[in-house]
Design a protein around this motif. Structure first.
Motif, PDB file in Angstrom:
ATOM      1  N   TYR A 138      -2.931  -7.622  -4.523  1.00 43.13           N
ATOM      2  CA  TYR A 138      -4.178  -6.895  -4.258  1.00 43.13           C
ATOM      3  C   TYR A 138      -4.845  -7.454  -2.998  1.00 43.13           C
ATOM      4  CZ  TYR A 138      -4.026  -4.645  -8.883  1.00 43.13           C
ATOM      5  OH  TYR A 138      -3.680  -3.898  -9.983  1.00 43.13           O
ATOM      6  N   MET A 170      -6.466   0.095 -10.604  1.00 42.54           N
ATOM      7  CA  MET A 170      -5.313   0.614  -9.872  1.00 42.54           C
ATOM      8  C   MET A 170      -4.099  -0.274 -10.094  1.00 42.54           C
ATOM      9  SD  MET A 170      -6.258   3.306  -8.338  1.00 42.54           S
ATOM     10  CE  MET A 170      -7.817   4.011  -8.819  1.00 42.54           C
ATOM     11  N   PRO A 171      -2.904   0.260  -9.955  1.00 39.85           N
ATOM     12  CA  PRO A 171      -2.583   1.676  -9.771  1.00 39.85           C
ATOM     13  C   PRO A 171      -2.945   2.484 -11.017  1.00 39.85           C
ATOM     14  CG  PRO A 171      -0.571   0.359  -9.913  1.00 39.85           C
ATOM     15  CD  PRO A 171      -1.722  -0.592  -9.985  1.00 39.85           C
ATOM     16  N   VAL A 189     -10.395  -2.288  -7.468  1.00 39.15           N
ATOM     17  CA  VAL A 189      -8.978  -1.899  -7.470  1.00 39.15           C
ATOM     18  C   VAL A 189      -8.123  -2.764  -8.386  1.00 39.15           C
ATOM     19  CG1 VAL A 189      -9.067  -0.825  -5.186  1.00 39.15           C
ATOM     20  CG2 VAL A 189      -8.355  -3.205  -5.379  1.00 39.15           C
ATOM     21  N   TYR A 213       0.838  -1.198   0.000  1.00 35.55           N
ATOM     22  CA  TYR A 213       0.000   0.000   0.000  1.00 35.55           C
ATOM     23  C   TYR A 213       0.877   1.253   0.000  1.00 35.55           C
ATOM     24  CZ  TYR A 213      -3.528   3.417   1.337  1.00 35.55           C
ATOM     25  OH  TYR A 213      -4.346   4.512   1.360  1.00 35.55           O
ATOM     26  N   LYS A 272       2.602   1.354  -3.551  1.00 37.29           N
ATOM     27  CA  LYS A 272       1.783   1.435  -4.763  1.00 37.29           C
ATOM     28  C   LYS A 272       0.574   2.372  -4.658  1.00 37.29           C
ATOM     29  CE  LYS A 272       4.092  -1.852  -6.879  1.00 37.29           C
ATOM     30  NZ  LYS A 272       4.900  -1.606  -8.052  1.00 37.29           N
ATOM     31  N   CYS A 273       0.114   2.676  -3.443  1.00 38.53           N
ATOM     32  CA  CYS A 273      -1.156   3.398  -3.304  1.00 38.53           C
ATOM     33  C   CYS A 273      -1.038   4.768  -2.626  1.00 38.53           C
ATOM     34  CB  CYS A 273      -2.160   2.576  -2.497  1.00 38.53           C
ATOM     35  SG  CYS A 273      -2.348   0.869  -3.013  1.00 38.53           S
ATOM     36  N   HIS A 289      -3.014   8.349  -2.938  1.00 37.03           N
ATOM     37  CA  HIS A 289      -4.183   8.308  -2.066  1.00 37.03           C
ATOM     38  C   HIS A 289      -3.920   8.640  -0.602  1.00 37.03           C
ATOM     39  CE1 HIS A 289      -6.647   6.642  -5.251  1.00 37.03           C
ATOM     40  NE2 HIS A 289      -5.688   5.759  -5.508  1.00 37.03           N
TER      41      HIS A 289
END
Length: 128
Positions: A91, A78-79, A74, A45, A48-49, A53
């Protein structure tokens, strides 16, 4: 006119079976997500997120009816710069992290990227 009587033992048996099934379902959901998986999910997370975010997704996760619906969203969008590019298990690891951050207790089995398992997890039921 004939009236039927409901047997109290029958009603008690049905009620006990329903309670047992609900407890078993909760127990089954509670067995998913290991501490190690939460750590991997947090690292993924953050890598990559969080750049886009921040911590927004942690609170957004609980607004989805199931972890399966969140996974479906997602894993295809995503990403943002490479939608769907992560391995399915990564994921699932990120979802494990989000679930733990929202109050889901860890268990003994890793959360798989299996739609049936993911759909059994309802974030609103354990979200803080």
């Amino acid at each position: 006119m004939r009236t039927s009587r409901i047997s109290i033992p029958l009603v008690a048996t049905i009620f006990a079976a329903a309670l047992g099934a609900a407890a078993a379902a909760q127990e089954e959901v509670g067995d998913w997500v290991t501490p190690e998986q939460v750590e991997r999910g947090q690292a993924a997370y953050e890598q990559k997120c969080s750049t886009c975010h921040g911590s927004d997704i942690v609170s957004i996760f609980k607004s989805f009816p199931s972890a399966g619906q969140f996974f479906g969203f997602v894993s295809t969008t995503m990403p943002g710069d490479a939608p769907g590019s992560l391995p399915a298990q990564q994921y699932a690891d990120i979802i494990a992290y989000l679930a733990a951050e929202n109050g889901m207790e860890t268990g003994t089995e890793e959360l798989p990227p299996d739609p049936e398992v993911l759909n059994s997890i309802r974030p609103a039921e354990f979200a803080q």
